[in-house]
Design a protein around this motif. Structure first.
Motif, PDB file in Angstrom:
ATOM      1  N   ARG A  67       0.885  -1.176   0.014  1.00  0.00           N
ATOM      2  CA  ARG A  67       0.286  -0.160   0.253  1.00  0.00           C
ATOM      3  C   ARG A  67       0.953   1.133   0.004  1.00  0.00           C
ATOM      4  N   LYS A  68      -0.144   2.070  -0.872  1.00  0.00           N
ATOM      5  CA  LYS A  68       1.047   3.502  -0.616  1.00  0.00           C
ATOM      6  C   LYS A  68       0.256   4.205   0.404  1.00  0.00           C
ATOM      7  N   ASP A  69       1.170   4.226   1.571  1.00  0.00           N
ATOM      8  CA  ASP A  69       0.588   5.171   2.811  1.00  0.00           C
ATOM      9  C   ASP A  69       1.041   4.366   3.752  1.00  0.00           C
ATOM     10  N   THR A  70       1.944   5.432   5.079  1.00  0.00           N
ATOM     11  CA  THR A  70       2.625   5.473   5.983  1.00  0.00           C
ATOM     12  C   THR A  70       2.015   4.234   7.247  1.00  0.00           C
ATOM     13  N   ALA A  71       0.843   3.470   6.885  1.00  0.00           N
ATOM     14  CA  ALA A  71       0.932   2.784   8.187  1.00  0.00           C
ATOM     15  C   ALA A  71       1.634   1.063   7.372  1.00  0.00           C
ATOM     16  N   PHE A  72       1.425   0.840   6.687  1.00  0.00           N
ATOM     17  CA  PHE A  72       1.781  -0.154   6.232  1.00  0.00           C
ATOM     18  C   PHE A  72       3.757  -0.491   6.478  1.00  0.00           C
ATOM     19  N   ARG A  94       7.777   5.185  -1.509  1.00  0.00           N
ATOM     20  CA  ARG A  94       9.020   5.699  -0.095  1.00  0.00           C
ATOM     21  C   ARG A  94       7.545   6.140   0.649  1.00  0.00           C
ATOM     22  N   LEU A  95       6.919   5.330   0.851  1.00  0.00           N
ATOM     23  CA  LEU A  95       5.684   5.423   1.896  1.00  0.00           C
ATOM     24  C   LEU A  95       6.082   4.709   3.143  1.00  0.00           C
ATOM     25  N   ALA A  96       5.928   3.504   2.632  1.00  0.00           N
ATOM     26  CA  ALA A  96       6.183   1.999   4.193  1.00  0.00           C
ATOM     27  C   ALA A  96       7.327   2.712   4.096  1.00  0.00           C
ATOM     28  N   HIS A  97       7.452   1.698   5.818  1.00  0.00           N
ATOM     29  CA  HIS A  97       8.255   1.769   5.976  1.00  0.00           C
ATOM     30  C   HIS A  97       9.018  -0.382   6.120  1.00  0.00           C
ATOM     31  N   ALA A  98       9.876  -0.324   6.284  1.00  0.00           N
ATOM     32  CA  ALA A  98      10.696  -1.810   6.320  1.00  0.00           C
ATOM     33  C   ALA A  98      11.332  -1.931   7.086  1.00  0.00           C
ATOM     34  N   THR A  99      11.617  -2.828   8.061  1.00  0.00           N
ATOM     35  CA  THR A  99      12.577  -3.402   9.493  1.00  0.00           C
ATOM     36  C   THR A  99      13.219  -4.701   8.208  1.00  0.00           C
ATOM     37  N   VAL A 100      14.504  -4.436   8.627  1.00  0.00           N
ATOM     38  CA  VAL A 100      15.331  -5.715   7.557  1.00  0.00           C
ATOM     39  C   VAL A 100      16.021  -6.667   8.456  1.00  0.00           C
ATOM     40  N   LEU A 101      15.828  -7.675   8.788  1.00  0.00           N
ATOM     41  CA  LEU A 101      16.321  -8.271   9.820  1.00  0.00           C
ATOM     42  C   LEU A 101      17.033  -9.105   9.390  1.00  0.00           C
ATOM     43  N   ASP A 102      17.866  -9.455  10.233  1.00  0.00           N
ATOM     44  CA  ASP A 102      19.018 -10.588   9.539  1.00  0.00           C
ATOM     45  C   ASP A 102      19.929 -11.362  10.372  1.00  0.00           C
ATOM     46  N   ILE A 103      20.303 -12.505  10.422  1.00  0.00           N
ATOM     47  CA  ILE A 103      21.030 -12.918  11.863  1.00  0.00           C
ATOM     48  C   ILE A 103      22.527 -12.499  11.502  1.00  0.00           C
ATOM     49  N   ASN A 104      22.621 -12.058  10.186  1.00  0.00           N
ATOM     50  CA  ASN A 104      24.181 -11.851   9.891  1.00  0.00           C
ATOM     51  C   ASN A 104      25.400 -10.475  10.152  1.00  0.00           C
ATOM     52  N   SER A 121      17.657   5.443   4.228  1.00  0.00           N
ATOM     53  CA  SER A 121      17.418   5.179   5.325  1.00  0.00           C
ATOM     54  C   SER A 121      16.415   5.125   6.777  1.00  0.00           C
ATOM     55  N   ASP A 122      15.505   6.919   6.290  1.00  0.00           N
ATOM     56  CA  ASP A 122      14.260   7.423   7.018  1.00  0.00           C
ATOM     57  C   ASP A 122      13.806   6.233   6.819  1.00  0.00           C
ATOM     58  N   GLN A 123      13.213   5.371   5.344  1.00  0.00           N
ATOM     59  CA  GLN A 123      11.808   4.130   5.532  1.00  0.00           C
ATOM     60  C   GLN A 123      12.760   2.585   6.360  1.00  0.00           C
ATOM     61  N   LEU A 124      13.765   2.433   6.814  1.00  0.00           N
ATOM     62  CA  LEU A 124      14.553   1.174   6.488  1.00  0.00           C
ATOM     63  C   LEU A 124      14.593   1.028   8.405  1.00  0.00           C
ATOM     64  N   THR A 125      14.535   0.123   9.319  1.00  0.00           N
ATOM     65  CA  THR A 125      15.563  -0.018  10.451  1.00  0.00           C
ATOM     66  C   THR A 125      16.096  -1.447   9.769  1.00  0.00           C
ATOM     67  N   PHE A 126      16.859  -1.297  10.325  1.00  0.00           N
ATOM     68  CA  PHE A 126      17.782  -3.308  10.554  1.00  0.00           C
ATOM     69  C   PHE A 126      17.573  -3.359  11.252  1.00  0.00           C
ATOM     70  N   ASP A 142       1.890  -5.881   8.346  1.00  0.00           N
ATOM     71  CA  ASP A 142       1.267  -6.284   7.121  1.00  0.00           C
ATOM     72  C   ASP A 142       1.720  -7.053   6.229  1.00  0.00           C
ATOM     73  N   SER A 143       2.909  -7.306   6.340  1.00  0.00           N
ATOM     74  CA  SER A 143       3.492  -8.164   4.915  1.00  0.00           C
ATOM     75  C   SER A 143       5.064  -8.798   5.908  1.00  0.00           C
ATOM     76  N   TYR A 144       5.321 -10.572   5.720  1.00  0.00           N
ATOM     77  CA  TYR A 144       6.511 -11.015   5.957  1.00  0.00           C
ATOM     78  C   TYR A 144       6.850 -11.301   4.509  1.00  0.00           C
ATOM     79  N   THR A 145       8.211 -11.042   4.012  1.00  0.00           N
ATOM     80  CA  THR A 145       8.802 -11.444   3.014  1.00  0.00           C
ATOM     81  C   THR A 145      10.450 -12.198   3.392  1.00  0.00           C
ATOM     82  N   ILE A 146      10.727 -13.622   2.712  1.00  0.00           N
ATOM     83  CA  ILE A 146      12.046 -13.934   2.996  1.00  0.00           C
ATOM     84  C   ILE A 146      12.380 -14.111   1.383  1.00  0.00           C
TER      85      ILE A 146
END
Length: 258
Positions: A67-72, A94-104, A121-126, A142-146
């Motif tokens: 979705r093209k909104d800041t809540a995604f 560039r409205l959604a926020h994505a969290t990038v998770l990795d064990i490495n 950087s403002d739209q991502l958390t590592f 809202d979503s889980y991708t791998i």
């Protein structure tokens, strides 16, 4: 050359490629692989997929249609270099926020550097953490991708339960992974390419063939499309489907938390 794939009942937790290891040993071995290839990870994917991974990943994001909104809120697991997360954020305008998770940590360092260069950087958390024990509250995303990461998780069933837990109702799971080729001629060509060419290219690129040998073998041990779909259903995902890409060299699996 090829060995039998694991079933929907599991087996990947003690499979380091074709080598059987003790339970608990695999994670450390996999970590070593990705520390070695982190800076050349995109090149590695080009070699493993003959360049097709880029089109497959684009198709994955089209299927997700964020979705093209800041809540995604998107969670991309085992995506340290940011390849999928960047695509999600861009597809959302560039409205959604994505969290990038990795064990490495090495992979995450590459991703954070790339995000800064792209001014994302403002739209991502590592986050450095284990897919089997996500450090998030239930119903957070809202979503889980791998993408091309689930086969490297020792306890896939546990990771899928965690995916279900952290998704909101109506949230979607998308898993892109190398799978079982379903075209007779293509499977022989791909086997020859995989076992003979890929480790040698890996050695030329990184100076070490062993990580690539593991990655080729891990593809052949991973459950086929139907068995992996069964694994996705087990934690409670609904409307589970898969789409083959390039004759089954890769497959996109989808499930919903309804």
């Amino acid at each position: 050359m090829a060995e039998s794939r694991t079933s929907a009942q599991g087996g990947m937790e003690t499979s380091y490629g074709y080598r059987e290891v003790s339970e608990g040993e695999k994670q450390g071995l996999v970590n070593d692989v990705f520390h070695k290839v982190a800076k050349r990870y995109d090149i590695m994917n080009d070699v493993m997929s003959m360049g097709l991974h880029r089109a497959w990943k684009d198709a994955m994001i089209s299927a997700l249609n964020p979705r093209k909104d800041t809540a995604f809120r998107a969670l991309d697991v085992a995506g340290g270099t940011g390849d999928i997360a960047f695509r999600i954020v861009e597809a959302s305008g560039r409205l959604a926020h994505a969290t990038v998770l990795d064990i490495n940590g090495s992979m995450l360092a590459v991703g954070a550097e790339r995000a800064a260069k792209r001014k994302l950087s403002d739209q991502l958390t590592f986050v450095e953490a284990n897919a089997e024990e996500l450090p998030f509250e239930a119903a957070s995303f809202d979503s889980y991708t791998i993408a091309f990461g689930i086969r490297n998780v020792p306890r896939i069933d546990v990771a899928l339960k965690e995916a279900y837990r952290v998704l909101k109702r109506g949230g979607r799971l998308l898993v892109l992974e190398f799978s079982e080729v379903d075209l007779p001629l293509l499977d022989r060509i791909y086997d020859t390419w995989s076992f003979n060419a890929i480790p040698q290219f890996g050695k030329a690129i990184t100076g070490d063939a062993e990580p690539y040998q593991y990655l080729v073998e891990s593809i052949r041990k991973f459950p086929n499309q139907e068995n992996f779909a069964t694994m996705i259903r087990q934690p409670g995902f609904s409307r589970v489907t898969f789409t083959n890409y390039t004759g089954g060299i890769a497959a996109l699996h989808s499930g919903w938390k309804l």
